[in-house]
Design a protein around this motif. Structure first.
Motif, PDB file in Angstrom:
ATOM      1  N   PRO A  72       0.794  -1.231   0.000  1.00 23.43           N
ATOM      2  CA  PRO A  72       0.000   0.000   0.000  1.00 23.43           C
ATOM      3  C   PRO A  72       0.833   1.292   0.000  1.00 23.43           C
ATOM      4  O   PRO A  72       0.441   2.284  -0.602  1.00 23.43           O
ATOM      5  CB  PRO A  72      -0.826  -0.115   1.285  1.00 23.43           C
ATOM      6  CG  PRO A  72      -0.885  -1.576   1.561  1.00 23.43           C
ATOM      7  CD  PRO A  72       0.432  -2.125   1.112  1.00 23.43           C
ATOM      8  N   ARG A  73       1.987   1.264   0.655  1.00 24.56           N
ATOM      9  CA  ARG A  73       2.763   2.500   0.755  1.00 24.56           C
ATOM     10  C   ARG A  73       3.234   2.997  -0.609  1.00 24.56           C
ATOM     11  O   ARG A  73       3.400   4.195  -0.820  1.00 24.56           O
ATOM     12  CB  ARG A  73       3.966   2.305   1.673  1.00 24.56           C
ATOM     13  CG  ARG A  73       4.738   3.605   1.930  1.00 24.56           C
ATOM     14  CD  ARG A  73       5.827   3.447   2.958  1.00 24.56           C
ATOM     15  NE  ARG A  73       5.269   3.114   4.258  1.00 24.56           N
ATOM     16  CZ  ARG A  73       6.008   2.878   5.335  1.00 24.56           C
ATOM     17  NH1 ARG A  73       7.333   2.915   5.248  1.00 24.56           N
ATOM     18  NH2 ARG A  73       5.436   2.580   6.488  1.00 24.56           N
ATOM     19  N   SER A  76       0.643   5.180  -1.860  1.00 25.36           N
ATOM     20  CA  SER A  76       0.650   6.422  -1.101  1.00 25.36           C
ATOM     21  C   SER A  76       1.721   7.363  -1.638  1.00 25.36           C
ATOM     22  O   SER A  76       1.507   8.570  -1.764  1.00 25.36           O
ATOM     23  CB  SER A  76       0.904   6.121   0.382  1.00 25.36           C
ATOM     24  OG  SER A  76       0.903   7.304   1.143  1.00 25.36           O
ATOM     25  N   ASP A 102      -5.559  -2.300   0.882  1.00 22.82           N
ATOM     26  CA  ASP A 102      -5.650  -2.067   2.330  1.00 22.82           C
ATOM     27  C   ASP A 102      -6.788  -1.078   2.604  1.00 22.82           C
ATOM     28  O   ASP A 102      -6.554   0.129   2.710  1.00 22.82           O
ATOM     29  CB  ASP A 102      -4.313  -1.523   2.850  1.00 22.82           C
ATOM     30  CG  ASP A 102      -4.304  -1.357   4.373  1.00 22.82           C
ATOM     31  OD1 ASP A 102      -5.312  -1.718   5.012  1.00 22.82           O
ATOM     32  OD2 ASP A 102      -3.290  -0.878   4.912  1.00 22.82           O
ATOM     33  N   ASN A 105      -6.445   1.719   5.421  1.00 20.47           N
ATOM     34  CA  ASN A 105      -5.243   2.560   5.469  1.00 20.47           C
ATOM     35  C   ASN A 105      -5.633   4.033   5.554  1.00 20.47           C
ATOM     36  O   ASN A 105      -6.158   4.612   4.598  1.00 20.47           O
ATOM     37  CB  ASN A 105      -4.386   2.300   4.230  1.00 20.47           C
ATOM     38  CG  ASN A 105      -3.027   2.951   4.310  1.00 20.47           C
ATOM     39  OD1 ASN A 105      -2.908   4.166   4.413  1.00 20.47           O
ATOM     40  ND2 ASN A 105      -1.988   2.125   4.246  1.00 20.47           N
ATOM     41  N   GLN A 106      -5.389   4.657   6.696  1.00 16.28           N
ATOM     42  CA  GLN A 106      -5.820   6.036   6.930  1.00 16.28           C
ATOM     43  C   GLN A 106      -5.082   7.039   6.041  1.00 16.28           C
ATOM     44  O   GLN A 106      -5.644   8.036   5.617  1.00 16.28           O
ATOM     45  CB  GLN A 106      -5.625   6.400   8.409  1.00 16.28           C
ATOM     46  CG  GLN A 106      -6.581   5.692   9.348  1.00 16.28           C
ATOM     47  CD  GLN A 106      -8.043   5.949   8.997  1.00 16.28           C
ATOM     48  OE1 GLN A 106      -8.441   7.076   8.704  1.00 16.28           O
ATOM     49  NE2 GLN A 106      -8.848   4.891   9.017  1.00 16.28           N
ATOM     50  N   GLN A 107      -3.811   6.775   5.766  1.00 14.68           N
ATOM     51  CA  GLN A 107      -3.043   7.683   4.917  1.00 14.68           C
ATOM     52  C   GLN A 107      -3.617   7.706   3.502  1.00 14.68           C
ATOM     53  O   GLN A 107      -3.753   8.764   2.885  1.00 14.68           O
ATOM     54  CB  GLN A 107      -1.575   7.248   4.886  1.00 14.68           C
ATOM     55  CG  GLN A 107      -0.647   8.272   4.243  1.00 14.68           C
ATOM     56  CD  GLN A 107       0.818   7.899   4.410  1.00 14.68           C
ATOM     57  OE1 GLN A 107       1.146   6.777   4.783  1.00 14.68           O
ATOM     58  NE2 GLN A 107       1.702   8.838   4.133  1.00 14.68           N
TER      59      GLN A 107
END
Length: 365
Positions: A72-73, A76, A102, A105-107
């Motif tokens: 996920p990053r 982001s 995800d 995932n809050q971000q």
């Protein structure tokens, strides 16, 4: 000699102390030793972003996703870089893709919300001609409405530049829909459009039935179903089934429908309603949109300037031949205009850009 892990740690320390140039140097050296490590590209992307080197940040974010598509990053990082490049539409798609992996995932969630709002603002600022999609109705082989495809089409239209939807028109084959189908179709379009923007405008034909009471009930039902403004064709109020002229019937219809916002869809023969008629309608205070179908350019210009004085009102033309002339007039008078026709179902983004480009770019488009 330092290992890749040592160089990565050095880069992280420099990043923490806000020495981003040195962090980039160490991450680059680490990448030379282990070019398949997705985390190194992710970290260097973050360092580039802190220096607002958005192009480099995006290149590294893309490499991160290429190496580790289930991380996920990486999405982001992509979203942050696209945000910096002000490519908000692409950023929303990237954040959405990350959330498929995800969902909590809050971000990614916060990035999506921010870029979605910025993208809509960007569209509104750029859209000197508001493209109203004269939406077709998808059907199944059986003849039933294909609601899954309705959802898909609404998503696609809005994502591709439609700033409003004109539902229940001849393009949507409204004359072949039952009352139940009309209501359920509007409900579905409205529900889906609101996932993009809570106040997304939807107009649609709403005058059905023989008596004024039946027509008023139709308007009320469709408004409750999700239309933000209900379209009335004035000629529908002067049929042989009704005793009085269209203005008298319209006045009574205004009383029966209380404060429901209304759209005038002028399908009158030849040059349409007279200027006195347009002024009279405008002065009722209930008209939010005027959809013009006439082919007399000078009359269209007069009507547009007249109706533009209506608070919150927007003039919409269906005549693509005259849009450029109308746009020039609109710019001179600081007003916005709308365009709607069946072809808005297929290339709304091209139309939105086409009408505001300089001549050479028009030819290219």
């Amino acid at each position: 000699n330092m290992t890749s892990a040592d160089l990565k740690n050095q880069g992280n320390q420099c990043f923490s102390s806000k020495d981003y140039e040195s962090a980039i140097k160490f991450f680059t050296q680490a990448i030379e030793l282990t070019p398949s490590d997705h985390v190194l590209y992710s970290n260097r992307s973050a360092a580039y972003a802190m220096l607002q080197r958005w192009g480099d940040a995006l290149a590294d974010a893309n490499k991160t996703v290429e190496l580790k598509p289930d991380w996920p990053r990486g999405y982001s990082r992509q979203g942050a870089a696209l945000h910096g490049l002000e490519q908000f539409e692409k950023a929303t798609k990237v954040y959405s893709k990350g959330l498929e992996i995800d969902p909590n995932n809050q971000q990614l969630k916060s990035g999506l919300l921010e870029c979605d709002a910025l993208w809509k603002k960007q569209i509104e600022q750029q859209a000197e001609v508001n493209v109203w999609a004269m939406m077709i109705t998808p059907f199944e082989e059986s003849g039933a409405i294909d609601y899954k495809m309705v959802d898909h089409l609404v998503d696609w239209l809005i994502q591709n530049g439609a700033t409003g939807i004109f539902a229940l028109s001849s393009a949507s084959e409204v004359e072949h829909l039952s009352e139940e189908e009309r209501i359920s179709l509007v409900q579905r379009i409205s529900k889906k459009a609101k996932t993009h923007r809570g106040d997304f405008p939807i107009v649609g034909s709403g005058v059905f039935g023989s008596t004024l009471e039946e027509k008023a009930n139709s308007i009320q039902q469709l408004y409750k179903s999700g239309l933000t403004s209900v379209a009335i064709i004035p000629s529908q109020l002067s049929s042989s089934e009704l005793v009085n002229g269209w203005k008298d019937n319209f006045s009574k219809l205004l009383q029966l429908t209380q404060d429901i916002p209304l759209t005038i869809y002028d399908l009158s023969p030849q040059d349409g309603l007279s200027e006195d008629d347009v002024t009279w309608l405008k002065n009722t205070g209930r008209i939010t949109h005027f959809i013009d179908t006439s082919s007399n350019l000078e009359k269209i210009k007069q009507r547009m300037l007249n109706f533009s004085q209506t608070p919150r009102g927007q003039f919409i033309t269906t005549n693509d031949v005259y849009v450029f002339s109308l746009l020039e007039l609109a710019r001179d008078n600081s007003i916005s205009i709308g365009y709607s026709s069946p072809n808005t179902n297929f290339y709304p983004a091209v139309l939105g850009k086409f009408f505001v480009q300089k001549p050479k770019k028009k030819q290219k488009l």
